[in-house]
Design a protein around this motif. Sequence first.
Motif, PDB file in Angstrom:
ATOM      1  N   LYS A 118       0.931  -1.218   0.073  1.00 35.67           N
ATOM      2  CA  LYS A 118      -0.048  -0.078  -0.097  1.00 35.67           C
ATOM      3  C   LYS A 118       0.895   1.316  -0.044  1.00 35.67           C
ATOM      4  O   LYS A 118       1.920   1.082   0.783  1.00 35.67           O
ATOM      5  CB  LYS A 118      -1.083  -0.159   1.088  1.00 35.67           C
ATOM      6  N   PHE A 143      -1.818   7.295  -2.242  1.00 35.79           N
ATOM      7  CA  PHE A 143      -2.626   7.001  -3.517  1.00 35.79           C
ATOM      8  C   PHE A 143      -3.358   5.569  -3.062  1.00 35.79           C
ATOM      9  O   PHE A 143      -2.920   4.909  -2.295  1.00 35.79           O
ATOM     10  CB  PHE A 143      -1.848   6.752  -4.651  1.00 35.79           C
ATOM     11  N   ASN A 144      -4.373   5.341  -3.930  1.00 30.44           N
ATOM     12  CA  ASN A 144      -5.378   4.311  -3.449  1.00 30.44           C
ATOM     13  C   ASN A 144      -5.038   3.136  -4.223  1.00 30.44           C
ATOM     14  O   ASN A 144      -5.847   2.092  -3.865  1.00 30.44           O
ATOM     15  CB  ASN A 144      -6.875   4.751  -3.741  1.00 30.44           C
ATOM     16  N   TYR A 145      -4.046   2.878  -4.856  1.00 30.67           N
ATOM     17  CA  TYR A 145      -3.580   1.812  -5.850  1.00 30.67           C
ATOM     18  C   TYR A 145      -3.125   0.752  -5.059  1.00 30.67           C
ATOM     19  O   TYR A 145      -2.483   0.977  -3.998  1.00 30.67           O
ATOM     20  CB  TYR A 145      -3.024   2.070  -7.280  1.00 30.67           C
ATOM     21  N   ASP A 146      -3.093  -0.572  -5.365  1.00 30.19           N
ATOM     22  CA  ASP A 146      -2.389  -1.656  -4.841  1.00 30.19           C
ATOM     23  C   ASP A 146      -1.278  -1.879  -5.507  1.00 30.19           C
ATOM     24  O   ASP A 146      -1.134  -1.781  -6.868  1.00 30.19           O
ATOM     25  CB  ASP A 146      -3.348  -2.984  -4.629  1.00 30.19           C
ATOM     26  N   ARG A 179      -5.710   1.396 -10.588  1.00 26.89           N
ATOM     27  CA  ARG A 179      -6.136   0.498  -9.361  1.00 26.89           C
ATOM     28  C   ARG A 179      -5.230  -0.493  -8.983  1.00 26.89           C
ATOM     29  O   ARG A 179      -5.021  -0.749  -7.622  1.00 26.89           O
ATOM     30  CB  ARG A 179      -7.493  -0.087  -9.769  1.00 26.89           C
ATOM     31  N   TYR A 212      -3.406   8.877 -10.969  1.00 26.00           N
ATOM     32  CA  TYR A 212      -4.863   8.999 -10.147  1.00 26.00           C
ATOM     33  C   TYR A 212      -5.675   7.786 -10.961  1.00 26.00           C
ATOM     34  O   TYR A 212      -6.765   7.705 -10.566  1.00 26.00           O
ATOM     35  CB  TYR A 212      -5.347  10.183 -10.196  1.00 26.00           C
TER      36      TYR A 212
END
Length: 241
Positions: free
Chosen positions: A187, A191-194, A227, A224
Amino acid sequence: MKKYFNWANIRLVLIVLLLAFLYAFTTKRNENRKLCNTTVEFQDGEQLFITHEMVNKLLIENKRDVSSIRKVALDLNNLENTINQHEMVEKAEVFVSIDGHLKAVVKQKTPVARIFEGSGSYYVDYKGTRMPLSAIHTARVPLVSGGVDNKNKEDLYELFRMIHDDEFLKKNIIGIQVLPSGSLIMKNRNFNYDINFGKTINMEKKFKNYKAFFQKAVQDSSIYNYRIINLKFTQQVVCTK
């Protein structure tokens, strides 16, 4: 028959006797001297997981008044061993000055990851030893979940050290999940990506690819849109929207 005295030899003997007397006198006086104070110094100026008071308590062996301790009663090796046995300490050096000043220089352990296991957690330090949590400070290290065992721990500890030693990775990687297959999911802080890291092979190459991707993706703002960032293939970075 006249006898001649070698005054040079006599003077030498007298000087030796005088020096021996002075040495015995100062040694005896020094042995009877009591401690005047104690000092605890943390290496690199850090004071994170233990306090001066904790170390000082070990130094004076739980006695309330340091002035009640005679220098001759000190066992510096034993004091060092006592401090070194503390779970937060990597190495300690203890010495005492002629005027009775007792000092300890302490290097604390450096946590590189926090392992969650069952309902609890613990740190792993830079040398790969287990380290308890501290009541006075929480280390900003990756939070690790999943299976950490004797089979994979050495490779994982190497990974943790690589992250710790790299300023970019240290700031950005905040979590690592160890999957049953041995693959890792990481993580990022902002940012939200894996990050699908794969197994603990070709680690330097994978991190190099990730940093190159990150720099470019931030510049064109495409970061951005993703994912999943897949690093399993060392020749390329595969991104999923």
